[in-house]
Design a protein around this motif. Structure first.
Motif, PDB file in Angstrom:
ATOM      1  N   ALA A   1      -7.793  -1.368  -2.955  1.00 33.53           N
ATOM      2  CA  ALA A   1      -6.262  -0.691  -3.662  1.00 33.53           C
ATOM      3  C   ALA A   1      -5.559  -1.182  -4.422  1.00 33.53           C
ATOM      4  O   ALA A   1      -4.508  -2.242  -4.265  1.00 33.53           O
TER       5      ALA A   1
ATOM      6  N   PRO B   1      -9.933   0.396   1.558  1.00 35.90           N
ATOM      7  CA  PRO B   1      -8.476  -0.387   1.662  1.00 35.90           C
ATOM      8  C   PRO B   1      -8.885  -0.999   0.403  1.00 35.90           C
ATOM      9  O   PRO B   1      -8.332  -2.227   0.373  1.00 35.90           O
TER      10      PRO B   1
ATOM     11  N   ASP C   1       0.735  -1.422  -0.130  1.00 34.58           N
ATOM     12  CA  ASP C   1       0.149  -0.080   0.266  1.00 34.58           C
ATOM     13  C   ASP C   1       0.714   1.416  -0.239  1.00 34.58           C
ATOM     14  O   ASP C   1       1.715   1.317   0.860  1.00 34.58           O
TER      15      ASP C   1
END
Ligand SMILES: O=P(O)(O)OC[C@H]1O[C@H](O[C@H]2O[C@H](CO)[C@@H](O)[C@H](O)[C@H]2O)[C@H](O)[C@@H](O)[C@@H]1O
Length: 311
Positions: A65, A62, A52
């Motif tokens: 991503a 999240p 990340d």
């Protein structure tokens, strides 16, 4: 220019000035490429990549991503040319789902879940390595030094999921051996209260610690293991610890990557590279602004290595 606009412009200049000063101490790995490859010419580069903020841009959700196809192609290419590991706070399953490459080694849960083809002789006696077969039928040795904490981690996840319900936008992420409590989408006014709730809840779990990340609180077992120790473990499984002709190159953007930067500094060989477009306190020696620059750097690295192999 109006007063407000002028002050904003001054602020921007201030930021630019401090970034320029910071760059002098942490030069761009792209600008320093020629110097770096001079050092790497007679050595074996080993690549470590955070996920990340390094291979994927930071996004609000999240679960979204995603890594671009171009980035995946760049990682695939360098991984054919150099031993390559992805070292992330995410659990291995998620990491695999995002990266989708079978020529890299994965270290998930901040290095507390490492899957390699052969494991490490050095750590073989510690009872933390288990042999198994993965979904594709390949032999895999799993190194999981926080195995005993799994039941408590699962309990913490359940407790946190209940407690965050009163905080709109908060999210608990199960990273297998650790837990992320996300507050990126929580109203700014509620963030301190959320943080207090997490700290006070965790008082009941003294064997765990909380680290800050990018709009996230990362809860982990308090064991002497981190991305730096994972890097040492991986170097061993790649067969490099007994020689001095290797150069670890680690690219990461988060505070947890600092442990790996520190290990590389201690080795006095290798390239710790931070991904940041603002000045940051870091143990990294070089910098890249964002995932796009990370990709450019890897593409250049692959070109250099291929040209070198054909001459
Ligand atoms: O070690 P990493 O691979 O860098 O993982 C660290 C944490 O990354 C993820 O959270 C961060 O990225 C999210 C997606 O861009 C963003 O929404 C979040 O605010 C960031 O903190 C991941 O979700 C966490 O579980 C990892 O621990």
């Amino acid at each position: 220019m109006g007063l407000l606009t002028e002050s904003a412009a001054n602020n921007n200049h201030g930021l630019l000035d401090s970034y320029t000063t910071w760059l002098e101490e942490h030069p761009s790995a792209l600008d320093s490429f020629e110097d770096m490859i001079d050092v790497a010419e007679s050595k074996k580069l080993v690549l470590f990549l955070d996920y990340d903020g390094t291979l994927s841009p930071i996004v609000n959700d999240p679960d979204k991503a995603f890594m671009s196809d171009a980035m995946r192609a760049a990682v695939r290419e360098v991984a054919y040319l150099f031993p390559t590991a992805i070292v992330s706070g995410r659990c291995i399953d998620k990491l695999n789902g995002f990266v989708k490459l079978d020529n890299v080694v994965y270290a998930g849960s901040h290095g507390m879940d490492i899957w390699t083809p052969s494991g490490s002789l050095k750590y073989a006696d510690e009872g933390q390595q288990t042999k198994s077969i993965d979904e594709q039928g390949n032999k895999v040795v799993k190194f999981q030094p926080a195995q005993e904490f799994l039941p408590i981690v699962n309990e913490i996840i359940q407790v946190m999921e209940q407690k965050i319900k009163t905080f709109e936008g908060a999210m608990v992420e199960d990273n297998r051996f650790c837990v992320s409590v996300h507050y990126r989408n929580v109203n700014e006014k509620e963030v301190d209260t959320l943080k207090e709730m997490v700290h006070s809840t965790m008082k009941a779990y003294p064997n765990f610690r909380i680290n800050g990340g990018k709009m996230v609180m990362e809860i982990k077992p308090s064991i002497n293991w981190n991305k730096g120790r994972a890097l040492e473990y991986l170097l061993d499984t790649f067969g490099f610890t007994s020689s001095s002709d290797f150069l670890p190159l680690y690219i990461g953007d988060d505070t947890t990557d600092e442990d790996a930067f520190e290990v590389i500094r201690g080795l006095r060989q290798g390239f710790p590279i931070i991904v940041s477009s603002v000045p940051r306190d870091t143990k990294a020696s070089y910098s890249l602004r964002d995932p796009d620059e990370v990709m450019d750097f890897m593409v250049r690295l692959a070109k250099w290595k291929k040209a070198k192999s054909t001459t």
